[in-house]
Write a protein that holds these residues in place. Structure first.
Motif, PDB file in Angstrom:
ATOM      1  N   GLY A 498      87.487  99.386  -8.761  1.00  0.00           N
ATOM      2  CA  GLY A 498      88.264 100.496  -9.067  1.00  0.00           C
ATOM      3  C   GLY A 498      87.635 101.815  -8.258  1.00  0.00           C
ATOM      4  O   GLY A 498      88.355 102.596  -7.590  1.00  0.00           O
ATOM      5  N   TYR A 551      98.539  94.710  -4.011  1.00  0.00           N
ATOM      6  CA  TYR A 551      99.109  95.893  -4.672  1.00  0.00           C
ATOM      7  C   TYR A 551     100.563  95.890  -4.268  1.00  0.00           C
ATOM      8  O   TYR A 551     101.138  95.474  -3.207  1.00  0.00           O
ATOM      9  CB  TYR A 551      98.523  97.198  -4.188  1.00  0.00           C
ATOM     10  CG  TYR A 551      97.001  97.262  -4.432  1.00  0.00           C
ATOM     11  CD1 TYR A 551      96.584  97.810  -5.707  1.00  0.00           C
ATOM     12  CD2 TYR A 551      96.036  96.940  -3.600  1.00  0.00           C
ATOM     13  CE1 TYR A 551      95.176  97.862  -6.122  1.00  0.00           C
ATOM     14  CE2 TYR A 551      94.431  97.130  -3.896  1.00  0.00           C
ATOM     15  CZ  TYR A 551      94.316  97.556  -5.141  1.00  0.00           C
ATOM     16  OH  TYR A 551      92.985  97.689  -5.257  1.00  0.00           O
ATOM     17  N   GLN A 559      99.652 105.821  -7.287  1.00  0.00           N
ATOM     18  CA  GLN A 559      98.257 106.092  -7.359  1.00  0.00           C
ATOM     19  C   GLN A 559      97.599 107.187  -6.499  1.00  0.00           C
ATOM     20  O   GLN A 559      96.548 107.824  -6.603  1.00  0.00           O
ATOM     21  CB  GLN A 559      97.641 104.893  -7.396  1.00  0.00           C
ATOM     22  CG  GLN A 559      97.823 103.870  -8.560  1.00  0.00           C
ATOM     23  CD  GLN A 559      97.051 102.450  -8.442  1.00  0.00           C
ATOM     24  OE1 GLN A 559      95.873 102.628  -7.675  1.00  0.00           O
ATOM     25  NE2 GLN A 559      97.523 101.576  -8.913  1.00  0.00           N
TER      26      GLN A 559
END
Length: 626
Positions: A498, A551, A559
């Motif tokens: 992340g 994704y 995001q």
């Protein structure tokens, strides 16, 4: 000596009562006691009767205006000598301070003086006013310095065995990278200088910091424009990014018109992390891939003749326009209006075909003219390397099989087997139509865009085919200048994925936004992002694949705070500008150093001559090779 003209002195024995004489203009005042004679001395002033003024005469002598006191003046000199303003709050400092540094600081750029300005200026008298007594020296005194002849001890005290020293703080982290907060180094230690280690986390200003040590005095970068602005070009509009960010247009998800090409199935083995102590190399896969501009696409030409839409573009060009406010580097688009049709094109060899690296980083890679001595880390060299990586990565991650591949409705329109020697790459072209109409429009305004799909994969649950777009992020050297504070992918990608992705969103905001927009325009189900790093930081021709992450493009856009409605509003605004102009050719250029777009009107054959010259050069080169 006492002034006899003012008073008479009289000695009175102690204990004698002293009273006022009561005569007009006479009184007695006790002055002091003389202990030796036990007498009191007092003065008896003498007033002359002609000097006594009545109250009425004093009132009549006052000035007639409303002010009183001495007259005000604007003269800043006394008897011809200028004086500076003075306040009781001013503090007097040193007349000469030999312990301070020169007026230009240690490095000649005013660094130390800037650092101590807030403290020192409050202590110097007259620092808050303009100097009225400035002396113009004939010679530069910046080279003057005081020689320190005090003896310094040669003994240094280390920490731990071997005398290793730990430096921590905001100092310079190395020769090529500016260390920020969180930078630490170990020098020396057991085994000498080679026995230490270096951990420099982040480029200029550390992880996420905007400014670092002495970044305030960095010169402004002056980048070159992507296209040479000629004198005969006429500027029509100048659009600031702040205006573009406020635009908004809601559109539908679009509809498919036709599809061409074929797709291989994606290899799921790349989704698994590599085995420990092993590396998955990036191979060179020669496959024929095409990126034809809008007006040269035969399918778009047929759709324009059938009057299927008014505006035509490719996903590569349209994504750049929709993500314009995120761009930093210069780019340009060619807009051609023919009748009521508008074509969004790109030039031959345009920067839109290249993949930028760390374009949005706080300390982007430097050019050679800006002091970068590492030629493989120039912005142009990094863009060429990233383009090479993306081409090979998309071809390597699919399983090439003629028996199991997904065929579209039509064959690839750009491939000619008789002329091409390389096999065709896995690529599908989907032509999709979007409605950009407003309620006030009399006629509908449609846009047709050519989108691209890279692979297909079976869904694990339903077993249905899902379309993929395959892209690759690349790491060149996390310690070098221009890395933007990136983490070491080899050690952090698995444990802190992340944080790695968040850093890439910051440093490559424009590139990731364009890839996301292209995936949404193509109505892809998954966007695969590969993480590719150099095998060694000093070599840009060998790479390894560290991992692949998938994704959902729409969730990824959320995001990144990417608003597609804003992008459609930008497209509609530019189209309305061109629709209000006459037929011809126009160029939309992103300013290389400012956040604005400029629209120019150019002659009809502006870029055709350059393309013909390039074609002649290629033919001459082929003839020489033969």
């Amino acid at each position: 000596m006492e002034d006899s003209s003012l008073s008479h002195v009289t000695d009175v024995p102690a204990g004698t009562e002293i009273a006022n004489s009561g005569a007009p203009g006479h009184f007695s005042r006790l002055i002091k006691s003389c202990p030796d004679t036990r007498t009191f001395k007092f003065f008896r002033p003498i007033y002359h009767t002609q000097s006594v003024m009545s109250l009425s005469s004093i009132v009549t002598a006052l000035p007639s205006d409303e002010t009183w006191g001495p007259p005000t003046t604007t003269d800043a000199s006394v008897d011809g000598v200028p004086y500076a303003p003075y306040s009781k709050g001013d503090k007097l400092g040193r007349m000469a301070d030999w312990t301070s540094e020169g007026k230009d600081g240690r490095d000649g750029r005013g660094g130390r003086q800037q650092y101590n300005r807030n403290y020192r200026d409050q202590q110097v008298y007259g620092a808050g006013t303009s100097s009225l007594f400035a002396v113009q020296v004939a010679e530069d005194e910046s080279s003057f310095s005081v020689v320190d002849n005090t003896r310094t001890s040669t003994k240094t005290r280390g920490f731990g065995r071997g005398g290793g020293t730990i430096f921590r703080g905001r100092g310079r982290g190395g020769r090529d990278a500016r260390g920020g907060r969180g930078t630490f180094q170990r020098v020396g230690g057991r085994g000498g200088p080679q026995g230490g280690y270096y951990d420099q986390r982040g480029g200029r200003g550390g992880r996420g910091r905007r400014f670092g040590w002495k970044d305030y005095d960095k010169p402004q970068r002056n980048r070159d424009s992507s296209v040479n602005i000629k004198p005969e070009w006429r500027m029509l509009e100048e659009i600031d990014f702040n205006r573009l960010a406020k635009l908004n247009l809601e559109t539908s998800a679009g509809e498919d018109i036709d599809s061409y090409g074929f797709l291989y199935y994606y290899d799921r083995l790349y989704d698994k992390p590599p085995v420990k102590n092993t590396e998955r190399k990036l191979n060179v896969v020669d496959r024929a891939a095409y990126n034809v501009t809008t007006s040269s696409d035969p399918i778009i030409q047929d759709l324009a003749e059938k009057d299927e839409a008014t505006i035509f573009a490719t996903d590569n060009i349209l994504s750049m326009l929709m993500c314009a406010p995120r761009s930093v580097y210069s780019w340009d688009l060619v807009i051609t209006r023919q009748g009521n049709k508008i074509y969004l094109d790109k030039r031959e060899g345009s920067s839109l075909d290249m993949v930028s690296v760390n374009e949005n980083a706080a300390d982007a890679p430097l050019e050679a003219s800006e002091g970068n001595k590492d030629s493989i880390n120039f912005p142009g060299a990094l863009a060429l390397e990233a383009t090479f990586i993306n081409h090979n990565f998309a071809n390597q991650t699919v399983m090439e099989s003629e028996t199991s591949k997904f065929e579209m409705q039509h064959e690839n329109p750009f491939y000619n087997p008789s002329e091409e020697t390389e096999p065709l790459a896995s690529k599908a072209y989907k032509y999709r139509r979007f409605d950009l109409s407003l309620e006030k429009d009399e006629d509908p305004l449609h846009l047709i865009v050519r989108t691209e799909i890279d692979a297909v994969v079976k869904n694990n649950i339903s077993g249905e085919d899902q379309f993929l777009t395959v892209k690759a992020l690349n790491e060149f050297d996390h310690k070098a200048q221009g890395s933007g504070g990136a983490l070491d992918w080899r050690t952090k990608l698995t444990s802190q994925r992340g944080a790695v992705v968040a850093t890439e969103m910051k440093n490559n905001s424009c590139k990731l936004a364009r890839w996301t927009v292209q995936s949404i325009l193509a109505k892809a189900d998954v966007m695969k992002l590969g993480f590719v790093s150099r095998a060694t930081p000093k070599s840009n021709d060998r790479h390894v694949i560290l991992g692949v992450v998938g994704y959902d493009p729409r969730k990824f856009a959320e995001q990144m705070n990417l608003n597609l409605s804003n992008g459609w509003g930008i497209v509609r605004t530019i189209i309305d500008m061109v629709r209000g102009m006459k037929e011809g050719k126009y160029v939309l250029v992103k300013d290389p150093n400012k956040s604005l777009l400029r629209l120019y009107e150019v002659p009809i054959g502006s870029f055709e001559e350059a393309e013909e010259e390039e074609g002649v050069e290629v033919e001459e080169a082929d003839g020489a090779d033969e």
